[in-house]
Design a protein around this motif. Structure first.
Motif, short mmCIF file in Angstrom:
data_model
loop_
_atom_site.label_atom_id
_atom_site.label_comp_id
_atom_site.label_asym_id
_atom_site.label_seq_id
_atom_site.Cartn_x
_atom_site.Cartn_y
_atom_site.Cartn_z
N PRO A 21 0.81 -1.23 0.00
CA PRO A 21 0.00 0.00 0.00
C PRO A 21 0.85 1.28 0.00
O PRO A 21 0.35 2.34 -0.37
CB PRO A 21 -0.82 -0.12 1.30
N ARG A 22 2.13 1.16 0.40
CA ARG A 22 3.01 2.32 0.45
C ARG A 22 3.93 2.40 -0.76
O ARG A 22 4.66 3.39 -0.91
CB ARG A 22 3.83 2.27 1.74
N PHE A 23 3.92 1.38 -1.60
CA PHE A 23 4.79 1.36 -2.78
C PHE A 23 4.35 2.47 -3.75
O PHE A 23 3.18 2.53 -4.14
CB PHE A 23 4.71 -0.01 -3.46
N ARG A 24 5.31 3.34 -4.08
CA ARG A 24 5.06 4.50 -4.95
C ARG A 24 4.07 5.49 -4.34
O ARG A 24 3.49 6.31 -5.05
CB ARG A 24 4.60 4.06 -6.34
N GLN A 25 3.88 5.40 -3.01
CA GLN A 25 2.95 6.30 -2.31
C GLN A 25 3.63 7.00 -1.14
O GLN A 25 2.96 7.60 -0.30
CB GLN A 25 1.75 5.51 -1.78
N LEU A 26 4.95 6.95 -1.05
CA LEU A 26 5.68 7.51 0.10
C LEU A 26 5.75 9.03 0.02
O LEU A 26 5.99 9.60 -1.04
CB LEU A 26 7.09 6.95 0.17
N ASP A 27 5.55 9.67 1.17
CA ASP A 27 5.82 11.10 1.31
C ASP A 27 7.26 11.29 1.78
O ASP A 27 7.88 10.35 2.29
CB ASP A 27 4.86 11.73 2.31
N ALA A 28 7.77 12.49 1.64
CA ALA A 28 9.15 12.76 2.03
C ALA A 28 9.41 12.41 3.49
O ALA A 28 10.48 11.89 3.84
CB ALA A 28 9.49 14.22 1.75
N ASP A 29 8.45 12.69 4.36
CA ASP A 29 8.68 12.42 5.78
C ASP A 29 8.46 10.95 6.14
O ASP A 29 8.58 10.57 7.30
CB ASP A 29 7.81 13.32 6.66
N ASP A 30 8.17 10.11 5.15
CA ASP A 30 8.09 8.67 5.37
C ASP A 30 9.44 7.99 5.22
O ASP A 30 9.56 6.78 5.42
CB ASP A 30 7.12 8.02 4.36
N ILE A 31 10.47 8.75 4.83
CA ILE A 31 11.78 8.20 4.50
C ILE A 31 12.83 8.86 5.39
O ILE A 31 12.85 10.09 5.55
CB ILE A 31 12.14 8.47 3.03
N VAL A 32 13.71 8.05 5.98
CA VAL A 32 14.77 8.56 6.85
C VAL A 32 16.10 7.95 6.44
O VAL A 32 16.18 6.76 6.13
CB VAL A 32 14.49 8.22 8.34
N GLU A 33 17.17 8.77 6.43
CA GLU A 33 18.52 8.25 6.23
C GLU A 33 19.04 7.74 7.57
O GLU A 33 18.96 8.43 8.58
CB GLU A 33 19.46 9.34 5.71
N LYS A 34 19.58 6.51 7.57
CA LYS A 34 20.17 5.97 8.79
C LYS A 34 21.66 6.29 8.87
O LYS A 34 22.12 6.97 9.78
CB LYS A 34 19.95 4.45 8.86
#
Length: 285
Positions: A38-51
């Motif tokens: 459900p999140r594939f190709r639907q991510l917002d910028a704040d859904d992604i974090v650099e570790k």
């Protein structure tokens, strides 16, 4: 110290080793259907974090899928523990469970997060079951490709229910080898990997480690040469390759240990001869 196993634990492990993997397959598919796709190709910028840098990403899908799998897998096998990429990132001591007596589920919820973030279908969910450092079974599921590979120790490997074999490269053929990204290599490892830049070998950067292992198991890639040893990236694929007829070797010529302490880089390949050749080239680098 005497080992203690519950009847349920013993029964479930025996069930899996007899080829009964359906319950785990369903758990993996459900986690992907509920938390990843459900999140594939639907991510917002704040859904992604650099570790640890731009090539080491985590998303809400990674965390939600690992939580989903942790609950469902431990319910299938009471007394088992989970060593997951995100759990270890939060608490590195979780990794020590690989050296314990309890059955361990080794989980990478989204292997190939960079591809997932970019909307590329080349990602997968990896699950392996181990005990005492020994791999017992593994599941490699690429939900966007609708491909599920399963391996059980001693029973072989399948892809979507059909047995697969890695075979051997054609005599004299150029070897295609997927290798670690330079960001994940020490100076010594970089030099070792330079040994692959020779006639008869075509190295290229790897994508999802799990899908590279699957490519070896189905005879579409000749080998990998990796410079990191996190079990969640390698456990499922190493068993899949082994059960498809392949082999793996560390730089010193020993099999890879999921508990760590391996001489790196290491290789996994379609057959023992190819693994030995790649290891030799790494040693000459």
């Amino acid at each position: 110290m005497t080992e203690r196993r519950t009847t349920g634990e013993t029964d479930f492990l025996a069930h899996v080793l007899a080829g009964g993997t359906t319950e785990v397959e369903e758990a993996v598919r459900k986690a992907a259907a509920a938390e990843i796709m459900p999140r594939f190709r639907q991510l917002d910028a704040d859904d992604i974090v650099e570790k640890n840098g731009p090539h080491d990403l985590v998303t809400v899908a990674d965390r939600a899928a690992e939580a989903h799998l942790t609950a469902s897998l431990t319910a299938l096998l009471p007394g088992s523990v989970v060593v997951g990429e995100e759990a270890v990132h939060a608490d590195p001591t979780v990794y020590e469970a690989l050296k314990g007596d309890a059955p361990v589920w080794i989980v990478d919820p989204v292997d190939g997060t960079r591809q997932f973030v970019h909307g590329d279908s080349g990602f997968c969910t990896l699950v392996a079951l181990a005990r005492g450092g020994e791999l017992l079974a593994s599941w490699t599921y690429a939900p966007a490709l609708d491909e599920l590979a399963v391996a059980v120790r001693g029973l072989g490997a399948t892809l979507n229910g059909t047995p697969i074999r890695s075979g051997a490269p054609a005599p004299g053929a150029v070897l295609e080898v997927a290798t670690s990204h330079p960001d994940y290599t020490t100076p010594d490892q970089k030099r070792a990997l330079l040994g692959l830049r020779t006639e008869g070998v075509a190295p290229r950067p790897c994508g999802s480690a799990g899908l590279e292992y699957l490519a070896i198991a189905r005879g579409e890639l000749d080998a990998v040469a990796f410079s990191w040893e996190y079990a969640w990236d390698h456990a499922a694929g190493l068993l899949l390759v082994a059960e498809a007829g392949g082999a793996d070797l560390t730089l010193t010529g020993e099999p890879f240990r999921i508990t760590g302490g391996n001489a790196l880089p290491f290789t996994a390949a379609r057959d023992a001869a190819t693994a030995a050749r790649v290891r030799s080239l790494l040693g000459a680098g």
